[in-house]
Design an enzyme around this catalytic site. Structure first.
Site, PDB file in Angstrom:
ATOM      1  N   ARG A  42       5.153  20.323  33.944  1.00 27.56           N
ATOM      2  CA  ARG A  42       6.549  20.259  34.909  1.00 27.56           C
ATOM      3  C   ARG A  42       6.081  22.293  34.590  1.00 27.56           C
ATOM      4  NH1 ARG A  42      10.971  20.406  29.650  1.00 27.56           N
ATOM      5  NH2 ARG A  42       9.021  22.368  28.567  1.00 27.56           N
ATOM      6  N   HIS A  68      11.133  41.128  47.249  1.00 24.08           N
ATOM      7  CA  HIS A  68      10.880  40.480  47.666  1.00 24.08           C
ATOM      8  C   HIS A  68       9.270  39.987  47.055  1.00 24.08           C
ATOM      9  CE1 HIS A  68       8.265  39.365  50.683  1.00 24.08           C
ATOM     10  NE2 HIS A  68       8.395  39.267  52.039  1.00 24.08           N
ATOM     11  N   LYS A 102      12.872  25.908  34.403  1.00 18.93           N
ATOM     12  CA  LYS A 102      12.481  27.003  32.921  1.00 18.93           C
ATOM     13  C   LYS A 102      12.167  28.159  33.125  1.00 18.93           C
ATOM     14  CE  LYS A 102      10.574  25.636  28.546  1.00 18.93           C
ATOM     15  NZ  LYS A 102      11.621  26.022  27.517  1.00 18.93           N
ATOM     16  N   GLU A 105      23.462  20.379  27.212  1.00 14.79           N
ATOM     17  CA  GLU A 105      22.397  20.720  26.441  1.00 14.79           C
ATOM     18  C   GLU A 105      22.254  21.696  25.517  1.00 14.79           C
ATOM     19  OE1 GLU A 105      18.583  22.053  28.428  1.00 14.79           O
ATOM     20  OE2 GLU A 105      19.681  23.132  30.014  1.00 14.79           O
TER      21      GLU A 105
HETATM   22  N1  PMP Z   1      16.701  23.173  26.648  1.00 16.06           N
HETATM   23  C1  PMP Z   1      16.198  23.815  27.457  1.00 16.06           C
HETATM   24  C2  PMP Z   1      17.587  24.916  27.591  1.00 16.06           C
HETATM   25  C3  PMP Z   1      15.594  24.379  26.960  1.00 16.06           C
HETATM   26  O1  PMP Z   1      15.130  25.526  26.603  1.00 16.06           O
HETATM   27  C4  PMP Z   1      14.099  24.064  26.238  1.00 16.06           C
HETATM   28  C5  PMP Z   1      12.754  23.901  25.739  1.00 16.06           C
HETATM   29  N2  PMP Z   1      13.183  24.903  24.670  1.00 16.06           N
HETATM   30  C6  PMP Z   1      14.600  22.238  25.735  1.00 16.06           C
HETATM   31  C7  PMP Z   1      15.819  21.834  26.420  1.00 16.06           C
HETATM   32  C8  PMP Z   1      13.855  21.471  25.624  1.00 16.06           C
HETATM   33  O2  PMP Z   1      12.381  20.744  25.935  1.00 16.06           O
HETATM   34  P1  PMP Z   1      11.839  20.863  25.555  1.00 16.06           P
HETATM   35  O3  PMP Z   1      11.696  19.158  24.498  1.00 16.06           O
HETATM   36  O4  PMP Z   1      11.070  20.458  26.071  1.00 16.06           O
HETATM   37  O5  PMP Z   1      11.062  22.190  24.554  1.00 16.06           O
END
Ligand code: PMP
Length: 317
Positions: free
Chosen positions: A70, A123, A171, A204
């Site tokens: 990722r 930039h 992320k 989420e």
């Molecule tokens: N959504 C968001 C916005 C996050 O920042 C995270 C991780 N902190 C997750 C979902 C969960 O992802 P993971 O299970 O890979 O930690």
């Protein structure tokens, strides 16, 4: 590979017990008080970079391969050729050095990759070398008692950034959308929120993925709703749910589906698996989810999760 030194042993020996954790910053292992970044780093100036939050259980890096995939995919998505500077194997070595330097058994790794030091303008390609920071420490996202009781959340008024603007699958170091939504939760006296997209569908939490349980089945929003494809989410879908014998379907969810759910739970590397039992701006007139306490399926998943991460076989792949 060039530019990022990985031999940190010498520096590690200078650690004092009061200035921990030792932090990896651009090739050096430094005590906490000296772990700093250059003010011209575009990670700081523009939130230009990507990161990972990773669990360490029993000294093992939980789902290390998936986190590395990722991270490198996110770097690519922001046109940062990370592999040219640090290979995934070197990135894992940096994390293992941090675990060792801090004698970490159970904890959390924050791995940050910035665009690097550049000029004051936007930039990005004037930043020749990406910055790499690795912090191995403890994290406690939610108080332990909430894992037994379940937690209250609010529905954030602020929508999740649309996929077309900044895909939440990346992320990135740009977390203000999530932070401002989290402030809505904090203002309402709780610690997490449910974020909707601009079309009104559920996405989420501010730092975790959401699942609902209805009539014995699990549902979670699809990636296209505008979510981070969480590694804990994938673990639940592909491993934990089959182990407890429950089907998971990715489906667009309206907030009404969430209100009418029998159970709700959140997942994340920091959050692990935690039930949501109330939704609302205050404790007195919050909507009660299902029975009002952690549901049976959520409990089974959480128990299975804890069993695996405390076993002698922590999955690193
Ligand atoms: N959504 C968001 C916005 C996050 O920042 C995270 C991780 N902190 C997750 C979902 C969960 O992802 P993971 O299970 O890979 O930690």
């Amino acid at each position: 590979m060039t530019n990022v030194a990985t031999d940190t042993k010498a520096a590690v020996t200078r650690a004092t017990t009061t200035d921990l954790p030792m932090v990896y910053v651009n090739g050096q292992m430094l005590p906490k008080s000296q772990a700093a970044v250059n003010v011209f780093d575009h990670g700081l100036l523009y939130g230009d970079g990507v990161f990972e939050g990773i669990r360490v259980y029993k000294g093992k890096i939980f789902k290390s391969d998936q986190h590395m995939r990722r991270l490198y995919a996110c770097a690519k998505a922001i046109r940062l050729d990370l592999e040219k500077h640090v290979t995934p194997a070197e990135m894992v070595k940096i994390q293992r050095d941090c675990i060792e330097a801090n004698n970490l058994v159970d904890g959390y790794i924050r791995l940050v990759v910035t665009r690097g030091v550049g000029t004051l303008g936007l930039h990005p390609f004037k930043c020749p070398v990406p910055g790499v920071i690795c912090i191995a420490d403890q994290i406690q996202l939610f108080p332990p008692e909430l894992y037994e009781q379940g937690m209250r959340v609010v529905v954030a008024k602020r929508p999740r950034i649309p996929v077309k603007c900044l895909d939440p699958r990346i992320k990135s170091l740009n977390y203000l959308n999530n932070i401002l939504a989290k402030i809505e939760a904090i203002d309402a006296g709780c610690l997490e929120c449910i974020m909707l997209n601009t079309e009104g569908f559920v996405t989420e939490g501010s730092g975790d993925n959401i699942f609902i349980v209805k009539d014995g089945e699990i549902f979670t929003p699809p990636s296209e709703a505008g979510i981070l494809e969480g590694i804990t989410r994938k673990f639940v879908i592909e491993e934990l749910a089959p182990l407890v014998g429950v089907d998971v379907t990715e489906k667009e969810l309206r907030i009404e589906d969430v209100y009418e759910a029998d159970e709700i739970f959140l997942t994340g590397s920091a959050a692990e698996v935690i039930a949501v039992t109330r939704i609302g701006d205050n404790e007195d007139d919050a909507r009660i989810v299902g029975s009002g306490s952690e549901g049976t399926i959520t409990n089974k998943l959480r128990t299975k999760f804890r069993q695996i991460v405390t076993s002698d076989n922590i999955p690193e792949n």
